[in-house]
Design a protein around this motif. Structure first.
Motif, PDB file in Angstrom:
ATOM      1  N   THR A  96       0.836  -1.185   0.000  1.00  0.00           N
ATOM      2  CA  THR A  96       0.000   0.000   0.000  1.00  0.00           C
ATOM      3  C   THR A  96       0.881   1.249   0.000  1.00  0.00           C
ATOM      4  OG1 THR A  96      -0.128   0.002   2.413  1.00  0.00           O
ATOM      5  CG2 THR A  96      -1.854  -1.195   1.225  1.00  0.00           C
ATOM      6  N   SER A  97       0.277   2.391  -0.235  1.00  0.00           N
ATOM      7  CA  SER A  97       1.036   3.642  -0.335  1.00  0.00           C
ATOM      8  C   SER A  97       1.730   4.007   0.975  1.00  0.00           C
ATOM      9  CB  SER A  97       0.116   4.780  -0.780  1.00  0.00           C
ATOM     10  OG  SER A  97      -0.952   4.928   0.143  1.00  0.00           O
ATOM     11  N   ASP A  98       1.230   3.500   2.099  1.00  0.00           N
ATOM     12  CA  ASP A  98       1.862   3.805   3.385  1.00  0.00           C
ATOM     13  C   ASP A  98       2.897   2.748   3.788  1.00  0.00           C
ATOM     14  OD1 ASP A  98       0.221   1.684   4.008  1.00  0.00           O
ATOM     15  OD2 ASP A  98      -0.823   2.689   5.648  1.00  0.00           O
ATOM     16  N   LYS A 101       1.122  -3.905   3.793  1.00  0.00           N
ATOM     17  CA  LYS A 101       0.848  -4.983   2.847  1.00  0.00           C
ATOM     18  C   LYS A 101      -0.577  -5.452   3.065  1.00  0.00           C
ATOM     19  CE  LYS A 101       4.575  -6.847   4.781  1.00  0.00           C
ATOM     20  NZ  LYS A 101       4.928  -5.682   5.482  1.00  0.00           N
ATOM     21  N   ARG A 102      -1.193  -5.859   1.982  1.00  0.00           N
ATOM     22  CA  ARG A 102      -2.525  -6.424   2.142  1.00  0.00           C
ATOM     23  C   ARG A 102      -2.774  -7.461   1.059  1.00  0.00           C
ATOM     24  NH1 ARG A 102      -6.925  -1.894   0.269  1.00  0.00           N
ATOM     25  NH2 ARG A 102      -6.449  -2.013  -1.937  1.00  0.00           N
ATOM     26  N   VAL A 104      -5.505  -8.866  -1.513  1.00  0.00           N
ATOM     27  CA  VAL A 104      -6.685  -8.376  -2.216  1.00  0.00           C
ATOM     28  C   VAL A 104      -7.306  -9.553  -2.954  1.00  0.00           C
ATOM     29  CG1 VAL A 104      -7.555  -6.751  -3.940  1.00  0.00           C
ATOM     30  CG2 VAL A 104      -5.601  -6.117  -2.509  1.00  0.00           C
ATOM     31  N   LEU A 117      -3.109  -0.806  -7.460  1.00  0.00           N
ATOM     32  CA  LEU A 117      -1.902  -0.810  -6.639  1.00  0.00           C
ATOM     33  C   LEU A 117      -0.726  -1.234  -7.507  1.00  0.00           C
ATOM     34  CD1 LEU A 117      -3.542  -2.575  -3.582  1.00  0.00           C
ATOM     35  CD2 LEU A 117      -2.960  -0.150  -3.759  1.00  0.00           C
ATOM     36  N   ARG A 120       2.512  -5.205  -6.718  1.00  0.00           N
ATOM     37  CA  ARG A 120       1.713  -6.352  -6.290  1.00  0.00           C
ATOM     38  C   ARG A 120       2.217  -7.623  -6.954  1.00  0.00           C
ATOM     39  NH1 ARG A 120      -0.754  -4.130 -10.484  1.00  0.00           N
ATOM     40  NH2 ARG A 120      -1.814  -5.407 -12.011  1.00  0.00           N
TER      41      ARG A 120
END
Length: 144
Positions: A96-98, A101-102, A104, A117, A120
């Motif tokens: 993510t921009s910050d 991690k995620r 999806v 994003l 990835r």
């Protein structure tokens, strides 16, 4: 847990998912693969479709250069996502921009959310399932 049963089930699942057995066992022993089937006392060591799909993702992450511990972490996140959305068309591990991690999960391949994003790793779960299904036709990936 009987070591022979443990080894047989895992060895067969690793063969099906094309994962290096020794590296996977090391990851499990380090506690970095909490989604391993049969972890709960009395539960069977049976690798279902989601378990094999996740194990395949783990193996590809190793091939991309991830260490076993990090690959296990991401694979376990993917397992949780695929358990929540078993009919997912794809799954991505995205930064993510910050800097977070995620995972999806995408149901619609026409407009994948992870496409927004830029950083990835994307897995087409439909194609992976098709690849794994012929391998599992003669095997249940569970102990004898």
């Amino acid at each position: 847990m009987t070591p022979a049963r443990f080894d047989l089930a895992i060895a067969e699942a690793c063969r099906i998912a094309q994962v290096p057995y020794e590296e996977f066992v090391s990851t499990v022993m380090a506690g970095s693969y909490p989604c391993l089937p049969g972890v709960a006392p009395g539960s069977p060591r049976r690798f279902g479709e989601t378990d094999l799909l996740t194990l395949y993702i783990y193996g590809r992450l190793l091939a991309f250069g991830f260490g076993g511990l990090r690959a296990g972490e991401y694979a376990s996140r993917a397992h949780a996502g695929l358990t929540a959305e078993p009919r997912a068309n794809s799954i991505s591990i995205a930064l993510t921009s910050d800097g977070g991690k995620r995972v999806v999960i995408e149901q619609d391949l026409q407009r994948p959310a992870a496409a927004m994003l830029p950083e990835r790793i994307h897995f087409d779960t439909v194609a992976i399932r098709r690849q794994l299904l012929p391998s599992t036709a003669g095997s249940t990936a569970e102990p004898a």
